[in-house]
Write a protein that holds these residues in place. Sequence first.
Motif, short mmCIF file in Angstrom:
data_model
loop_
_atom_site.label_atom_id
_atom_site.label_comp_id
_atom_site.label_asym_id
_atom_site.label_seq_id
_atom_site.Cartn_x
_atom_site.Cartn_y
_atom_site.Cartn_z
N GLY A 209 93.98 46.92 55.86
CA GLY A 209 94.58 46.07 54.83
C GLY A 209 95.87 45.43 55.28
O GLY A 209 96.60 44.84 54.48
N THR A 232 88.75 46.94 51.80
CA THR A 232 89.73 47.69 52.59
C THR A 232 89.65 49.18 52.32
O THR A 232 89.13 49.61 51.28
CB THR A 232 91.16 47.20 52.31
N THR A 240 95.46 44.09 49.29
CA THR A 240 95.12 44.30 47.87
C THR A 240 96.03 43.48 46.97
O THR A 240 95.70 43.21 45.83
CB THR A 240 95.21 45.79 47.47
N ARG A 241 97.19 43.11 47.51
CA ARG A 241 98.12 42.32 46.69
C ARG A 241 97.90 40.83 46.86
O ARG A 241 98.39 40.03 46.09
CB ARG A 241 99.56 42.73 46.99
N THR A 246 89.57 43.75 44.75
CA THR A 246 89.50 44.64 45.92
C THR A 246 88.32 45.59 45.78
O THR A 246 88.11 46.17 44.71
CB THR A 246 90.79 45.48 46.06
N TYR A 248 87.10 49.01 47.51
CA TYR A 248 87.65 50.04 48.39
C TYR A 248 86.57 50.77 49.17
O TYR A 248 85.51 51.07 48.65
CB TYR A 248 88.44 51.07 47.59
#
Length: 455
Positions: A209, A232, A240-241, A246, A248
Motif C-alpha cells: 500500500g 492491499t 487506502t487513503r 479498498t 483487503y
Amino acid sequence: VIAHLLEENYDGDLVQAVQRCVHQLHGSYALLTCAEGDGRLIAVRSSSPLVIGVGDKEAFAASDLTPLLEYTERVIYLEDGDIAALSPETIEIFNDAGPVERNIELIDWTLEDVKKGGFKHYMQKEIFEQPQAFSTTIRALRPEDIPESLLHPEFVTIVACGTSFHAGMILKYLLETFCSIPSRVELGSEFKYYTPPVQGVVIGITQSGETADTLAALKAARACNCTTIAVTNVLGSSVTRIADHTLYLRAGPEISVAATKSFIAQLAVILQIVNTIRQGTCLDLLLHGNRAIEEVLLMDLTSSVLLCRNAQHIFFVGRGPFYPVALEGALKMKEISYIHAEGYAAGELKHGPFALLSGETPVIALCMPGETYQVMLSNIKEMKARGAPVVGIGLRGDTEIPDIVDVFIPVPETHLFVQILTTTVVLQLLAYLTADALGCDIDKPRNLAKSVTVE
Ligand code: AGP
C-alpha cells in the motif's frame, strides 16, 4: 539540509520549527526530530509511510506496522502533512489548520505472525502459510464487499508494480476471458508519465500500500475522475487513503522481501472478483483452493533444483494466464538466487531468445490443459531440439509431457483458476530451494527493499 532548515526555523518551539521547515521541502519524506530540553519526539510525513504506536505511558513511531507489534496493537495512521508530537503521556497531532483528531486503530496482526516459527527463512514460512492466507482472504471477501462499480464496468485499468503487476496481468486475462470486460494493465511507473486516456474503474494492486509508483498512478486516475479501487494487505496504508474503495488481503504480515503469500492472497481477491461478476459460479471450487496448494507444498523438487542451481540463465515460459505465472516465477528466481531468469510468453522464445538456448540453459515450461496445450508441447519439442533441458509442469496423470521433458512436475487436477495457484506455488518453491541450495540471503536479497516508497 533538513537539519539546517530546522535549526534556522527553531526559536524554542519544535513543532513550529518542523511546520515551517516542511513548507520548504519538496518530495516524499517521513521525519522524526527532537530537541535538547524538549521531551517530545516530533513526527511528520508526506507520501512516505509513518505510523504512530500508542502504548501505555509510551509512544512509538515507525515506517511499518511490524516493528510495533512487540510493543502495542494500537496505532494511529498519520495523514500527509500531519505533525505528531509524542511524549510518554500525550500524543498531539497538528496540521496547518491547528490541532486535529486521528482515530486509534487496532492492528489484527500478532507478534507470532512476525516470528519465523521454526522455519529457516521467512520466505519459507510465508510459502507454507499460503493455504491459510488464500482461504482466509477468499472467505473474508464477501461478494457484497465488491464495489458496485466493479460489477458492470465498461473498462477496467489495473496499475501495479513487480509481483503485483503479475497479479494484475492475471486479473486482466480473467476479466476479458471469463467476464468479457475489456481491461488493460499498466506499470505504475509508466502510467503516470505517459498518461494514457483513462476512464471507468482503475484498480491499484499493492501488497504494501506504499509503492510510490502505484500511488502516483492512482492519484493520476483520480484526477481523471475515475473510480479507484485499492487491493492491499496493509490496513491504513497510504493507498487506502487515495482510493475510493479498498479490498483487503488477509495474508498477515509478509516479512520476506520476495512476495509470496501476498501474491496468493491477491489471486484470492482477483478470483473472488471474477467469481462475483460471474454470479458465483465457482465459489465451492475456490473455497477448496487451499487444499490443492497444500498438496503442492509436499512435492519433492530436488531434480529441478539440481538443473537450476548450476545454471547462469533460466527461461520460464507459459501461455494465457500461465504467461504471468512464468513472469512471476522468473522474478522470484532472479531476486533471491541471483540467477538470471526471464519469463516469456512461450510463443515469443523463437522471436529472439532462442539464440540463447543451449544445454546449459534450463527452460521451465508451464504446459497446462486447454487450447494452448498442443502448441505448448510443440514449443517444448523446439526447445529440446536446441539442447535445452526442460522442466515441464503439467497436470497429474498427463502422459505426453513426461515423454518429452527432462523433469516432469505434476500438479493436482483442478479447475484453471486453481491451476494458476498451484503452478505459482511450484515456481516459488523452486526459486526458494534453488536460492537455499546456493546459500543466498533469501529474506534480504541484495539491493532490494520490501516497500519501494520512492519513484
Ligand atoms: C517481488 O517479490 C517484490 N517484492 C516486488 O516486485 C513487489 O511486488 C513490488 O515492489 C510491488 O510492491 P507492492 O505490491 O507492495 O506494491
